[in-house]
Design a protein around this motif. Structure first.
Motif, PDB file in Angstrom:
ATOM      1  N   VAL A  73      -4.986  -2.846  -2.920  1.00 13.78           N
ATOM      2  CA  VAL A  73      -6.429  -2.436  -2.837  1.00 13.78           C
ATOM      3  C   VAL A  73      -6.849  -2.640  -1.422  1.00 13.78           C
ATOM      4  O   VAL A  73      -7.631  -1.678  -0.955  1.00 13.78           O
TER       5      VAL A  73
ATOM      6  N   PRO B 225      -9.531   3.230  -2.709  1.00 14.89           N
ATOM      7  CA  PRO B 225      -8.280   3.103  -3.795  1.00 14.89           C
ATOM      8  C   PRO B 225      -8.608   3.898  -4.698  1.00 14.89           C
ATOM      9  O   PRO B 225      -7.649   4.587  -5.546  1.00 14.89           O
TER      10      PRO B 225
ATOM     11  N   THR C 226      -0.056   1.012  -7.353  1.00 12.51           N
ATOM     12  CA  THR C 226      -0.482  -0.283  -6.511  1.00 12.51           C
ATOM     13  C   THR C 226      -0.108  -1.564  -7.058  1.00 12.51           C
ATOM     14  O   THR C 226      -0.576  -2.503  -6.661  1.00 12.51           O
TER      15      THR C 226
END
Length: 335
Positions: free
Chosen positions: A166, A176, A154
């Motif tokens: 996120v 997440p 991420t």
């Protein structure tokens, strides 16, 4: 301001000059001009090889070349979140920031809740960048929701990419922290991890084309797939507003094997400064960006998107008065 006065004190003493510091509130840049001293400023950018770092280096050179008695340097950082924290701590003078995270810094929310609001102002919206979501076709991932149970990068800690990734996962109905196995890797590390089979996909906020992606596919079993994400925009707009998450389309043919336009979640990339920056300095930096834009475009083509009209649209925070003065002179500041 105090750091700059300390610098001038040291510089003038070293030159054997008579030290006469300006009164509080006086423009230190004008004082430096009169005394012939050089004001040193730094620009917080991003990781080496990323758009922020490349464009930041070009802006530093432009400012040094075209703003009198100012020397600018580009600093390597983790990008947006770290940039804004450095700005708030007075360790840098300018910074690159993604719009959604910038709004959090201005309000003192999310990543900035523990340190409070950052006294930041916008100089210019430089461009709108897409959020790339990258995978290989063999993983069978076709939309954000398909990341359920997968190992996904991420973005690096302290980056705007991580903040946006996120929120994109949440907008897709995923937690997440529970529904994906998160890795927190920068762009280069993410590319290597996908190629080595350590992750199934990664997020990357970058102007397109992103050099790191141009040769990612090509080998057997490595057909690169970029995933559309525009389906998340209604949820993101309802939560945060359309300005922070605009639609951005990556044109067909931007990447090898990309045969159709790709609608994605976008984000404005904004050059920002401390609200305490002297108005003449903010004005001169803003002016230099547009009067010498061709120098920036020679370094990175995304600078072709930089126009006064676009620069005043899309910032979630107020503009610096010095920048506003320039835009009013150009007749583009909204009345």
């Amino acid at each position: 301001m105090l750091e700059r006065r300390a610098f001038l004190t040291s510089a003038l003493r070293g030159a054997g000059a008579l030290l006469v510091l300006p009164a509080a509130g006086c423009d230190v840049r004008e004082f430096a001009r009169v005394r012939g001293a050089t004001q040193r400023i730094s620009i917080a950018t991003g990781q080496v090889g990323g758009t922020y770092y490349i464009l930041g280096g070009a802006i530093a050179h432009l400012v040094t070349s075209h703003v009198a008695n100012v020397s600018a340097t580009a600093e390597v950082t983790a990008a947006t979140v770290d940039n804004l924290k450095l700005l708030g701590a007075g360790q840098v003078d300018l910074a690159f920031a993604m719009g959604s995270t910038l709004a959090d810094a201005y309000d003192g929310t999310r990543s900035f809740r523990t340190i409070g609001r950052i006294p930041v102002r916008a100089l210019a919206v430089l461009y709108v960048q897409p959020m790339h979501l990258v995978t290989f076709a063999r993983h069978g991932i076709t939309r954000v929701a398909d990341l359920l149970g997968r190992v996904v990068s991420t973005g690096a800690p302290g980056s705007g990419t991580e903040d946006v990734a996120v929120e994109m996962l949440r907008a897709a109905g995923l937690d997440p922290d529970r529904d994906v196995r998160r890795e927190r890797l920068g762009p280069t590390q993410s590319v290597d991890a996908l190629r080595d089979g350590k992750i199934a996909a990664f997020f990357m906020g970058s102007a397109a084309p992103a050099p790191a992606l141009m040769d990612l596919g090509g080998a057997a079993g490595r057909e690169m797939r970029l995933l559309p994400s525009a389906e998340l925009l209604p949820v993101l707009h309802a939560r945060f507003g359309a300005e922070q998450y605009p639609l951005h389309t990556i044109p067909a043919g931007t990447y090898p094997g990309q045969n159709a336009d790709l609608p994605t979640v976008g984000g404005p990339s904004i050059l920002v400064v401390d609200e305490a920056m002297a108005e003449p300095l903010a004005y001169e930096i803003t002016r230099a960006l547009f009067e010498h834009r061709e120098q920036l475009a020679a370094i990175h083509p995304v600078a072709r998107e930089l126009t006064p009209e676009r620069a005043v649209a899309g910032s979630p925070i107020p503009y610096h008065p010095g920048a506003i003065e320039y835009y009013r002179e150009r007749g583009v500041w909204p009345s």
